[in-house]
Structure formats: C-alpha cells, structure tokens
Design an enzyme around this catalytic site. Structure first.
Site, PDB file in Angstrom:
ATOM      1  N   GLU A 201       0.874  -1.062  -0.113  1.00  0.00           N
ATOM      2  CA  GLU A 201      -0.078   0.212  -0.087  1.00  0.00           C
ATOM      3  C   GLU A 201       0.946   1.083  -0.023  1.00  0.00           C
ATOM      4  OE1 GLU A 201      -3.329   0.885   2.876  1.00  0.00           O
ATOM      5  OE2 GLU A 201      -1.599   1.630   3.716  1.00  0.00           O
ATOM      6  N   ASP A 222      -3.744   4.124  -1.991  1.00  0.00           N
ATOM      7  CA  ASP A 222      -4.747   4.251  -0.652  1.00  0.00           C
ATOM      8  C   ASP A 222      -5.241   5.729  -0.609  1.00  0.00           C
ATOM      9  OD1 ASP A 222      -6.152   3.258   1.534  1.00  0.00           O
ATOM     10  OD2 ASP A 222      -4.733   4.391   2.984  1.00  0.00           O
TER      11      ASP A 222
END
Length: 296
Positions: A201, A222
């Site tokens: 991420e 994200d």
C-alpha cells in the site's frame, strides 16, 4: 462448492447453540411432535439472492428429511413479494431453524444486492470490484461468497494467504526513513516463495517508484483522488496490478473505476450493509395432529 461444507456447518452449529441452547421451548410446548408444515421464504423488498445452501443445510440440520426447494438461483435479482425458497417438513424443526436461516440469508442477500450495485456502476471499465477483510467475525466465508453472488471478487481470504504491507508495516520496517523502502521490500520479496503474492500500500505518488523497484505484484493506491489515481496508473504503466482503496462509495466508484485501475476494493460491501427484509410464512399441512390436542 460455494463454500466448504465444514465451514457452513460450523457457522450453523454455533448459531443454533446460541439461539436454542436447550431446544426451542416455545415450539416444544405449543407444537405437536407429529405436526408438519410448509414454509415459504418471501421477499418484502427487492434484492439479489444469496444463501440457497444455507437454507438447505440450516433446515436439514434439524430435520434431515426436510424437503427444500430453491426457487431463485444464486445471484438472481428478485422483486418484492417473490417466493425465494420453500421448505416442508416437521413443523417444530422448521420453527426452530427459522430465525438463524433468516438472519444469515437476509445478510447474504443484502451483500449480494449491494455488490451488484457497485459492479453495475463500474461497468464499461476494466476494474473489478473486490471485498476486504472487514467482515463479521465467524461469517467471512459466507459473506465473501455473497460478494461473488453479486458479481464481485474476493481479495485475500486471510492474513495467511498473501503479503500485504500497509502503512503501519512500512513504518516499522523503514523506521520512518523513506530512503530504505526499496531495500526492505526487496529483502522481503527475496524471502518469499515464487507463488506468494506480494502487495504494498502507498499513500503518495512519491512512494510508487520505490515500491515498484522492489518487484511487488500489486500496488494499492490508498485514498488517492481520481486525478491522483490516473497519474498513478500512468506511472505504474503495467508493471504491477493497481488497486484503488479507501473511501470508495456508491457516489465515487464509477469515477474511481474509470481511472484505469485494475481493482477497486470496497470495505462497505460487508461492513456497512443493512440486512434485507425477508420473511418466512408457515402453513400447517393437512394430516398433522390438531395443534389444540392434549399432550402428555
């Protein structure tokens, strides 16, 4: 199989142990042992059906000889008033099983219906709608099956299935030094077997190149804006699968999907859904003992 027979039985046995730990006192007192009934599962609102195997296993766990008819296919939309399933068998056992079956099928059909709305909004793009681990503890297998009934896909099933390094993992690994990001991720990649999927991420455009340099399989963008997503997709340029995550809802999913990402993960599919209103209508069959007859 939509899910494992063992997993379904575990859920049902735990639910019945909670709901009728010493049996269904009301049915034992009021309903003759010989009474039989037919019950129809009816929709009070529109939806998408998910949970046929739960209906079958849930009633037959109490009455192995119960006759269960599934009148709507898994993943099929239905209107208010539709009869979804029909079960015939021992009246006591139907009444005992009723609430657990309803609770599960109401939730599963709600998840399927909500997922179908997200999938429809992403239509025309290459993006797949996927779920997350934000599931009800103990019900993950059923809830993620319901996502598939709605046309969605599943993310990793559990923490044991794949590597997904998120912001907290990276903070521990790098000690807050972004210059170390590529090296620590590459070292982790080298410790993994060749079949293990590796996802990382990122929360900024600047992290994309250092993460890609480590040879990851998927990069999760994200809480990126749609403009940032398009920039990120262009920067990745096919070197990894691109997943969009964070804050996706029905109002934003179409624009997120149109950014060019491969996956859109949506926690709301399972963590924010409201159960659909379904009901079970029971009719006593001819030939059963008079409900008002005396009992020993």
């Amino acid at each position: 199989m939509p899910f494992t027979a063992h997993g379904l039985r575990r859920v049902l046995e735990a639910a019945y142990a909670e709901d009728a730990p010493q049996g269904d006192l009301t049915s034992l007192v009021l309903i003759p042992e010989s009474a039989r009934a037919t019950a129809e599962l009816r929709a009070r609102v529109p939806g998408v059906f998910s949970g046929g195997p739960v209906v079958e296993a849930g009633f037959r766990l109490h009455d192995p000889e119960a006759r269960v008819e599934l009148l709507v296919a898994e993943g099929q939309p239905f209107d208010a008033g539709a009869v979804l399933t029909r079960v015939s068998g021992k009246a006591r056992e139907i009444l005992t099983a009723e609430r657990v079956v309803l609770n599960l099928v109401q939730r599963m059909s709600a998840i399927a219906a909500l997922t179908a709305r997200y999938v429809a909004l992403a239509e025309g793009t290459k993006a797949r709608i996927v779920d997350t681990r934000k599931t009800t503890p103990g019900l993950r297998e059923l809830e993620r099956y319901a996502v598939r009934c709605g046309g969605g896909r599943n993310h990793r099933y559990s923490l044991s299935d794949a590597v997904l390094a998120k912001d907290n993992h990276l903070a521990v690994l790098t000690g807050g030094d972004p210059a170390r990001l590529t090296d620590v991720l590459r070292a982790a990649r080298e410790r993994l077997g060749h079949t293990t999927h590796f996802e990382v991420e990122v929360d900024s455009i600047e992290q994309i190149e250092p993460v890609l340099a480590a040879g990851v399989d998927t990069i999760m963008l994200d809480n990126f804006t749609p403009d940032q997503l398009r920039e990120g997709v262009a920067l990745v340029a096919g070197r990894a699968i691109v997943e969009a995550s964070g804050g996706v809802n029905l109002a934003t999913v179409a624009e997120v999907a149109a950014s060019g990402v491969d996956l859109v993960s949506v926690g709301a599919l399972t963590h924010s859904v409201a159960n659909l209103d379904l009901g079970l209508d029971v009719v006593l069959e001819v030939g059963g003992e008079d409900p008002g007859a005396s009992r020993p």
